[in-house]
Design a protein around this motif. Sequence first.
Motif, PDB file in Angstrom:
ATOM      1  N   GLU A  64       0.840  -1.196   0.000  1.00  0.00           N
ATOM      2  CA  GLU A  64       0.000   0.000   0.000  1.00  0.00           C
ATOM      3  C   GLU A  64       0.874   1.244   0.000  1.00  0.00           C
ATOM      4  O   GLU A  64       1.784   1.395   0.814  1.00  0.00           O
ATOM      5  N   LEU A  65       0.576   2.133  -0.936  1.00  0.00           N
ATOM      6  CA  LEU A  65       1.246   3.425  -1.014  1.00  0.00           C
ATOM      7  C   LEU A  65       0.172   4.487  -1.216  1.00  0.00           C
ATOM      8  O   LEU A  65      -0.574   4.433  -2.203  1.00  0.00           O
ATOM      9  N   GLY A  66       0.064   5.404  -0.270  1.00  0.00           N
ATOM     10  CA  GLY A  66      -0.907   6.479  -0.415  1.00  0.00           C
ATOM     11  C   GLY A  66      -2.343   6.001  -0.483  1.00  0.00           C
ATOM     12  O   GLY A  66      -3.179   6.632  -1.137  1.00  0.00           O
ATOM     13  N   GLY A  67      -2.636   4.898   0.170  1.00  0.00           N
ATOM     14  CA  GLY A  67      -3.999   4.397   0.173  1.00  0.00           C
ATOM     15  C   GLY A  67      -4.363   3.561  -1.033  1.00  0.00           C
ATOM     16  O   GLY A  67      -5.514   3.118  -1.164  1.00  0.00           O
ATOM     17  N   ARG A  68      -3.412   3.303  -1.931  1.00  0.00           N
ATOM     18  CA  ARG A  68      -3.633   2.469  -3.118  1.00  0.00           C
ATOM     19  C   ARG A  68      -2.737   1.240  -3.041  1.00  0.00           C
ATOM     20  O   ARG A  68      -1.688   1.248  -2.398  1.00  0.00           O
ATOM     21  N   ILE A  69      -3.162   0.200  -3.737  1.00  0.00           N
ATOM     22  CA  ILE A  69      -2.366  -1.020  -3.792  1.00  0.00           C
ATOM     23  C   ILE A  69      -1.479  -0.979  -5.023  1.00  0.00           C
ATOM     24  O   ILE A  69      -1.964  -0.847  -6.155  1.00  0.00           O
ATOM     25  N   TRP A  70      -0.178  -1.079  -4.808  1.00  0.00           N
ATOM     26  CA  TRP A  70       0.823  -1.040  -5.875  1.00  0.00           C
ATOM     27  C   TRP A  70       1.451  -2.422  -6.042  1.00  0.00           C
ATOM     28  O   TRP A  70       1.655  -3.146  -5.071  1.00  0.00           O
ATOM     29  N   GLN A  71       1.744  -2.747  -7.290  1.00  0.00           N
ATOM     30  CA  GLN A  71       2.381  -4.015  -7.623  1.00  0.00           C
ATOM     31  C   GLN A  71       3.876  -3.819  -7.821  1.00  0.00           C
ATOM     32  O   GLN A  71       4.310  -2.775  -8.327  1.00  0.00           O
ATOM     33  N   VAL A  72       4.647  -4.826  -7.458  1.00  0.00           N
ATOM     34  CA  VAL A  72       6.093  -4.837  -7.703  1.00  0.00           C
ATOM     35  C   VAL A  72       6.357  -5.760  -8.899  1.00  0.00           C
ATOM     36  O   VAL A  72       5.896  -6.902  -8.914  1.00  0.00           O
ATOM     37  N   HIS A  73       7.073  -5.246  -9.897  1.00  0.00           N
ATOM     38  CA  HIS A  73       7.419  -6.022 -11.088  1.00  0.00           C
ATOM     39  C   HIS A  73       8.924  -5.985 -11.311  1.00  0.00           C
ATOM     40  O   HIS A  73       9.561  -4.937 -11.109  1.00  0.00           O
ATOM     41  N   ALA A  74       9.497  -7.093 -11.733  1.00  0.00           N
ATOM     42  CA  ALA A  74      10.928  -7.136 -12.069  1.00  0.00           C
ATOM     43  C   ALA A  74      11.190  -6.275 -13.298  1.00  0.00           C
ATOM     44  O   ALA A  74      10.376  -6.209 -14.223  1.00  0.00           O
ATOM     45  N   ALA A  75      12.358  -5.626 -13.319  1.00  0.00           N
ATOM     46  CA  ALA A  75      12.727  -4.749 -14.440  1.00  0.00           C
ATOM     47  C   ALA A  75      14.206  -4.896 -14.768  1.00  0.00           C
ATOM     48  O   ALA A  75      14.965  -3.924 -14.753  1.00  0.00           O
ATOM     49  N   PRO A  76      14.678  -6.112 -15.092  1.00  0.00           N
ATOM     50  CA  PRO A  76      16.104  -6.283 -15.387  1.00  0.00           C
ATOM     51  C   PRO A  76      16.493  -5.604 -16.693  1.00  0.00           C
ATOM     52  O   PRO A  76      15.648  -5.321 -17.540  1.00  0.00           O
ATOM     53  N   GLY A  77      17.779  -5.370 -16.840  1.00  0.00           N
ATOM     54  CA  GLY A  77      18.314  -4.712 -18.043  1.00  0.00           C
ATOM     55  C   GLY A  77      19.328  -3.675 -17.618  1.00  0.00           C
ATOM     56  O   GLY A  77      20.521  -3.963 -17.531  1.00  0.00           O
ATOM     57  N   HIS A  78      18.851  -2.473 -17.338  1.00  0.00           N
ATOM     58  CA  HIS A  78      19.743  -1.427 -16.822  1.00  0.00           C
ATOM     59  C   HIS A  78      20.472  -1.914 -15.572  1.00  0.00           C
ATOM     60  O   HIS A  78      21.673  -1.695 -15.408  1.00  0.00           O
ATOM     61  N   ASP A  79      19.734  -2.563 -14.706  1.00  0.00           N
ATOM     62  CA  ASP A  79      20.277  -3.196 -13.508  1.00  0.00           C
ATOM     63  C   ASP A  79      19.561  -4.526 -13.351  1.00  0.00           C
ATOM     64  O   ASP A  79      18.331  -4.579 -13.441  1.00  0.00           O
ATOM     65  N   PRO A  80      20.286  -5.615 -13.125  1.00  0.00           N
ATOM     66  CA  PRO A  80      19.626  -6.924 -13.101  1.00  0.00           C
ATOM     67  C   PRO A  80      18.640  -7.102 -11.959  1.00  0.00           C
ATOM     68  O   PRO A  80      17.767  -7.973 -12.030  1.00  0.00           O
ATOM     69  N   HIS A  81      18.745  -6.269 -10.913  1.00  0.00           N
ATOM     70  CA  HIS A  81      17.894  -6.434  -9.738  1.00  0.00           C
ATOM     71  C   HIS A  81      16.765  -5.406  -9.665  1.00  0.00           C
ATOM     72  O   HIS A  81      15.980  -5.426  -8.714  1.00  0.00           O
ATOM     73  N   ALA A  82      16.660  -4.519 -10.634  1.00  0.00           N
ATOM     74  CA  ALA A  82      15.730  -3.392 -10.556  1.00  0.00           C
ATOM     75  C   ALA A  82      14.273  -3.859 -10.553  1.00  0.00           C
ATOM     76  O   ALA A  82      13.932  -4.920 -11.084  1.00  0.00           O
ATOM     77  N   VAL A  83      13.425  -3.022  -9.959  1.00  0.00           N
ATOM     78  CA  VAL A  83      11.993  -3.277  -9.964  1.00  0.00           C
ATOM     79  C   VAL A  83      11.233  -2.042 -10.434  1.00  0.00           C
ATOM     80  O   VAL A  83      11.732  -0.913 -10.364  1.00  0.00           O
ATOM     81  N   LEU A  84      10.013  -2.298 -10.910  1.00  0.00           N
ATOM     82  CA  LEU A  84       9.031  -1.272 -11.225  1.00  0.00           C
ATOM     83  C   LEU A  84       7.945  -1.306 -10.152  1.00  0.00           C
ATOM     84  O   LEU A  84       7.665  -2.358  -9.570  1.00  0.00           O
ATOM     85  N   LEU A  85       7.290  -0.175  -9.941  1.00  0.00           N
ATOM     86  CA  LEU A  85       6.117  -0.109  -9.072  1.00  0.00           C
ATOM     87  C   LEU A  85       4.949   0.387  -9.918  1.00  0.00           C
ATOM     88  O   LEU A  85       5.055   1.414 -10.597  1.00  0.00           O
TER      89      LEU A  85
END
Length: 309
Positions: A132-153
């Motif tokens: 939960e961020l700011g009263g909303r539900i956010w998803q975590v997604h993998a985002a490899p490439g620029h950094d192999p461990h990076a994530v998107l929200l």
Amino acid sequence: MTSGTSPILPPHITVFERGWLSANNILFAGPGPATLVDSGYHTHAAQTVALVESALDGRPLERLLNTHLHSDHCGGNALLQQRWPQLQTLIPPGQFAQVRDWDPVALSYVPTGQQCAPFRADGTLEPGQELELGGRIWQVHAAPGHDPHAVLLFEPEERVLISGDALWEHGFGVVFPEIEGEGAFDEVAATLDAIERLAPLVVIPGHGSVFGDVPEALARARKRLAGFVAAPLKHARYAAKVLLKYKLLEWQHVALADALAWLHATPYFSALHARYFAELPADEWARTLVEELVAGGAARREGDLLVNT
């Protein structure tokens, strides 16, 4: 959500758009724990703390999230933790042990010639997780490439994406695994495809302004990626100049001799030279990089000084 290509963010999200030395900071100050995403470079840490303090107006910062652990995204972590000792810090998976044991080589700070004050990690942002961020539900997604461990929200109701350096309005970040000899252009492509499937209406990038024309941004990113795939040397040259320019942003001005000495002492430049530019002597290659920065308008020479522009 958007008007033309001008994005309108929900009122509980505040974006502190920083210069290129520091990543953008995203503050959630609505319902739920007050949370900051990414904290900028260490030289701007005091400013980051001041921005957050002012925006929260006496409310404590309770959570800190990092999209990835490059120095421009987590360099303010330590000072934020000092200011708010109970701050919960969540980082992408894959480098928790390196943060716990504080390994600045494995965390890329020594190889890039950058700095990051040691900080604490309390947990990880796992792909597939929701928070939960700011009263909303956010998803975590993998985002490899620029950094192999990076994530998107990603927040699917209003379709807002926090992209880190996986997608900017006009490109994406240097593909660091390629510098290290690990092919990652396919991972960049897969991450761009993942963003397209999410179909965000608004993107909050790691650098630059919030934007809304995501299909155009994806098209530009894919065109840029295709150029790098077709000519890896082009990416290597781009990466080298970006790393030098980034350090020059920190220095602002430096004796040319000191800049050249820094290039020779920084492991990523040695790796790039050995892998892509070994036909040139190291001294000549270092001077060529400086000349290309100056020719491109990213720096200027003032006598024996190299000056940021």
